[in-house]
Design an enzyme around this catalytic site. Structure first.
Site, PDB file in Angstrom:
ATOM      1  N   GLU A  86       0.893  -1.173   0.000  1.00 34.47           N
ATOM      2  CA  GLU A  86       0.000   0.000   0.000  1.00 34.47           C
ATOM      3  C   GLU A  86       0.915   1.202   0.000  1.00 34.47           C
ATOM      4  O   GLU A  86       1.603   1.464   0.981  1.00 34.47           O
ATOM      5  CB  GLU A  86      -0.911  -0.063   1.238  1.00 34.47           C
ATOM      6  CG  GLU A  86      -2.139   0.804   1.085  1.00 34.47           C
ATOM      7  CD  GLU A  86      -1.926   2.178   1.644  1.00 34.47           C
ATOM      8  OE1 GLU A  86      -1.530   3.073   0.848  1.00 34.47           O
ATOM      9  OE2 GLU A  86      -2.143   2.360   2.841  1.00 34.47           O
ATOM     10  N   GLU A 126       4.194  12.929  -4.469  1.00 31.71           N
ATOM     11  CA  GLU A 126       3.556  12.929  -3.155  1.00 31.71           C
ATOM     12  C   GLU A 126       4.364  13.786  -2.170  1.00 31.71           C
ATOM     13  O   GLU A 126       5.553  13.558  -1.976  1.00 31.71           O
ATOM     14  CB  GLU A 126       3.465  11.492  -2.614  1.00 31.71           C
ATOM     15  CG  GLU A 126       2.682  11.425  -1.320  1.00 31.71           C
ATOM     16  CD  GLU A 126       2.529   9.998  -0.798  1.00 31.71           C
ATOM     17  OE1 GLU A 126       3.540   9.297  -0.669  1.00 31.71           O
ATOM     18  OE2 GLU A 126       1.380   9.610  -0.522  1.00 31.71           O
ATOM     19  N   CYS A 153      -1.845   8.739   3.186  1.00 31.01           N
ATOM     20  CA  CYS A 153      -1.703   8.277   1.809  1.00 31.01           C
ATOM     21  C   CYS A 153      -2.900   8.701   0.968  1.00 31.01           C
ATOM     22  O   CYS A 153      -2.790   8.871  -0.231  1.00 31.01           O
ATOM     23  CB  CYS A 153      -1.534   6.771   1.785  1.00 31.01           C
ATOM     24  SG  CYS A 153      -2.787   5.900   2.713  1.00 31.01           S
TER      25      CYS A 153
HETATM   26  O1  TXE Z   1       8.380   5.651   4.501  1.00 32.69           O
HETATM   27  P1  TXE Z   1       9.203   4.420   4.161  1.00 32.69           P
HETATM   28  P2  TXE Z   1       8.752   6.877   5.323  1.00 32.69           P
HETATM   29  C1  TXE Z   1       5.430   8.217   1.834  1.00 32.69           C
HETATM   30  C2  TXE Z   1       5.512   9.695   2.078  1.00 32.69           C
HETATM   31  C3  TXE Z   1       6.796   9.850   2.779  1.00 32.69           C
HETATM   32  C4  TXE Z   1       7.634   8.760   2.179  1.00 32.69           C
HETATM   33  C5  TXE Z   1       8.703   8.259   3.082  1.00 32.69           C
HETATM   34  O2  TXE Z   1       5.540  10.363   0.834  1.00 32.69           O
HETATM   35  O3  TXE Z   1       7.384  11.091   2.569  1.00 32.69           O
HETATM   36  O4  TXE Z   1       6.730   7.722   1.958  1.00 32.69           O
HETATM   37  O5  TXE Z   1       8.141   7.988   4.367  1.00 32.69           O
HETATM   38  C6  TXE Z   1      10.595   0.556   6.491  1.00 32.69           C
HETATM   39  N1  TXE Z   1      13.439  -2.638   3.677  1.00 32.69           N
HETATM   40  N2  TXE Z   1       4.602   7.531   2.797  1.00 32.69           N
HETATM   41  O6  TXE Z   1      10.198   7.122   5.482  1.00 32.69           O
HETATM   42  O7  TXE Z   1      10.653   4.730   3.997  1.00 32.69           O
HETATM   43  C7  TXE Z   1      10.669   1.720   7.434  1.00 32.69           C
HETATM   44  O8  TXE Z   1      11.563   1.457   8.490  1.00 32.69           O
HETATM   45  C8  TXE Z   1      12.423  -2.914   4.494  1.00 32.69           C
HETATM   46  C9  TXE Z   1       3.411   6.937   2.287  1.00 32.69           C
HETATM   47  O9  TXE Z   1       8.028   6.643   6.532  1.00 32.69           O
HETATM   48  O10 TXE Z   1       8.425   3.850   3.072  1.00 32.69           O
HETATM   49  C10 TXE Z   1       9.213   1.839   7.855  1.00 32.69           C
HETATM   50  O11 TXE Z   1       8.908   0.872   8.838  1.00 32.69           O
HETATM   51  N3  TXE Z   1      11.759  -1.955   5.177  1.00 32.69           N
HETATM   52  C11 TXE Z   1       2.724   6.112   3.259  1.00 32.69           C
HETATM   53  C12 TXE Z   1       8.463   1.505   6.562  1.00 32.69           C
HETATM   54  O12 TXE Z   1       9.407   0.777   5.765  1.00 32.69           O
HETATM   55  C13 TXE Z   1      12.150  -0.678   5.013  1.00 32.69           C
HETATM   56  C14 TXE Z   1       2.955   6.243   4.682  1.00 32.69           C
HETATM   57  C15 TXE Z   1       7.989   2.727   5.782  1.00 32.69           C
HETATM   58  O13 TXE Z   1       9.092   3.522   5.497  1.00 32.69           O
HETATM   59  C16 TXE Z   1      13.215  -0.345   4.163  1.00 32.69           C
HETATM   60  C17 TXE Z   1       4.195   6.850   5.036  1.00 32.69           C
HETATM   61  C18 TXE Z   1      13.877  -1.387   3.467  1.00 32.69           C
HETATM   62  N4  TXE Z   1      14.883  -1.143   2.636  1.00 32.69           N
HETATM   63  C19 TXE Z   1       4.945   7.486   4.100  1.00 32.69           C
HETATM   64  N5  TXE Z   1      13.376   0.997   4.195  1.00 32.69           N
HETATM   65  C20 TXE Z   1       1.401   5.522   2.976  1.00 32.69           C
HETATM   66  N6  TXE Z   1       1.247   4.754   1.908  1.00 32.69           N
HETATM   67  O14 TXE Z   1       0.503   5.687   3.764  1.00 32.69           O
HETATM   68  C21 TXE Z   1      12.448   1.488   5.039  1.00 32.69           C
HETATM   69  N7  TXE Z   1      11.713   0.478   5.546  1.00 32.69           N
END
Ligand code: TXE
Length: 500
Positions: A253, A388, A287
């Protein structure tokens, strides 16, 4: 500085520190002060957690627990969440900066996931296949897929865990959850309730830590059968690639750039309210943010006047106070990212008609506050309309007619959600059909339910959460053949249609 609250993580039914003994600090985004210490888990902790989950699934008490008993435990968990909703909400507000008013609503509704899927647990049925062969009884079993890795972001930790954990438990899977390194505390509090609900050790485990150190070993662990991820598009892609190497089942998602489309036949006050709720609720860190307002040319001036008037009054402040409407940005990198996008929009020639920068203490702001920001005169090819932002920044784009609205609405790589404001039922129906998004709201916005499928079209994701079908993400189908024929037939010929 006040002493920090020390958390342990939960692996194999035990409260444990990271094997390395290392911790990291979690910050209160309103004050910018650290308040909690979280175990910094790595590959060894992940291995322990996955092995515990695997044992519980394969041979542990979970494998022998009936679906009815699983459902009962889940309903007990729902009751415990309801009893502890206030405390869970307080932790999440402190760790994440979400509004108390939003968390009250969320935590009150959260038990529904465990009730709904708890009820579904013993209604998972296989079928007896109408076989095209004589002397064959062929039926299907729908079985749990195994150990599920659940990776969640910082914007709504408990809710997004529920969307994954509840169907997975109902299906009979076991789980290892990795919360965001920015917001681990509420999940660790929640684990005390999981323990009290009676789930056997190893059924639900948590590894806290960074994406690189804890997330990647979890996704690539050979005993993980399925990865359920919510987060950003780039990370989602990385997770998908890593999971593909082990041929794991994946649901993603990801983000959105959702259009909130206002037609000239809308009820204007409702549409203004809907556009505000789409982008400034949860400080735009959702999101499903309606980050592009598409406004019909003929009502642009009147609509903008009302929109700015209402948005201007949005009250920033301490998220713990019930009157606060816009809280802080949750993480320091996200704060920088939102400010960068505001700069990009200005450079691109978008017209900033409200906000446009950090909010000072005199405006109710704390450490990481950004004023509700509206850009007018945006064109859909600008980065501010395509990428985004994940913050309280709205892009306003005008359109001529239905066809134009559909073209602009669909002209992004994302397809998570869309809003439509019109009183014309025919128009509403056409828009609902032609907008390429997993959710379309007509004359409402940001409504979600455990009963209704949620997920993305295009680059907004793969798979669906919520609704009855979401349980299928955690099940696999086995086809069982029983021959009642005399003898076992010619061993060199495949048993195809008509022969047993
Ligand atoms: O998300 P990440 P972040 C979008 C929003 C935001 C951007 C980054 O635009 O600015 O994503 O946000 C884990 N292997 N959304 O940094 O990096 C990480 O530790 C495995 C959209 O929060 O996607 C966390 O637990 N896991 C969104 C999770 O992934 C990894 C909600 C999300 O981190 C990883 C939030 C890796 N290599 C942000 N790297 C929505 N869809 O609702 C990171 N993680």
């Amino acid at each position: 500085m006040a002493s920090l609250q020390e958390y342990k993580t939960h692996i194999g039914g035990q409260w444990v520190p990271a094997e390395s003994g290392e911790t990291f600090e979690s910050e209160d985004p309103y004050t910018g002060e650290p308040w909690a210490l979280i175990p910094r888990c790595g590959a060894r902790d992940v291995d322990k957690a996955v092995e515990a989950a695997y044992a519980a699934w394969e041979s542990g008490p979970w494998a022998e627990t009936t679906a009815t008993a699983r459902g009962r435990m889940m309903r007990k968990l729902g009751d415990l969440i309801a009893e502890n909703a206030e405390a869970l909400a307080r932790t999440e507000v402190r760790d994440n900066g979400k509004l108390m008013s939003e968390m009250h609503a969320q935590c009150k509704y959260l038990p529904e996931w465990y009730y709904f899927y708890g009820g579904l647990a013993d209604k998972v049925e296989g079928s007896v296949i109408a076989s095209d062969k004589p002397d064959i009884l062929n039926y299907t079993l729908r079985e749990p897929i195994g150990v599920c890795a659940m990776i969640v972001p910082w914007n709504s930790p408990l809710l997004l865990v529920a969307w994954k954990l509840a169907p997975a438990l109902a299906a009979g899977c076991t789980c290892v959850i990795k919360p965001s390194e920015f917001t681990s505390a509420s999940l660790l509090d929640f684990m005390k309730l999981v323990e009290r609900a009676g789930f056997p050790p190893g059924v639900v485990n948590v590894v806290t830590g960074t994406g690189k150190e804890a997330g990647e070993p979890l996704v690539t662990h050979p005993k993980v059968a399925k990865v359920a991820f919510t987060g950003g598009g780039l990370t989602g892609r990385r997770v998908y690639e890593l999971a593909a190497r082990g041929l794991k089942k994946v649901s993603l998602e990801l983000g959105g750039k959702s259009p909130n489309i206002v037609f000239d036949d809308c009820i204007m006050d409702d549409a203004v309210n809907g556009v505000i709720s789409g982008i400034f609720a949860a400080t735009g860190q959702t999101c499903i943010a309606g980050s592009r307002a598409l406004v019909q040319e003929s009502i642009h001036d009147e609509f903008m006047e009302k929109l700015i008037e209402v948005a201007r009054q949005a009250r920033m402040g301490d998220p713990k106070l019930p009157e606060t409407q816009v809280g802080p940005i949750t993480t320091p990198p996200q704060y920088e990212k939102v400010l960068d996008y505001i700069g990009i929009a200005k450079d691109e020639g978008a017209l900033c008609v409200l906000g446009g920068g950090p909010a000072g203490a005199d405006e109710g702001g704390g450490k990481y506050f950004i004023k509700p920001t509206i850009f007018d005169n945006v064109t859909n090819d600008m980065r501010i309309a395509q990428e985004e932002v994940f913050g309280p920044v709205l892009s306003v784009i005008t359109f001529k007619d239905e066809e134009d609205a559909i073209r602009i609405g669909n002209d992004v790589v994302y397809g998570l959600a869309a809003g439509v404001w019109t009183q014309n039922i025919k128009r509403a129906t056409i828009m609902a059909r032609r907008l390429r998004a997993g959710t379309v709201w007509i004359n409402t916005y940001r409504a979600v339910s455990v009963t209704s499928p949620f997920g993305g079209y295009k680059q907004s994701g793969i798979g669906r959460e919520n609704g009855q079908a979401a349980i299928n993400e955690y099940l696999q189908t086995k086809s069982v053949w029983i021959s009642t024929a005399e003898g076992s037939g010619n061993p060199f010929v495949m048993k195809v249609a008509g022969s047993s």
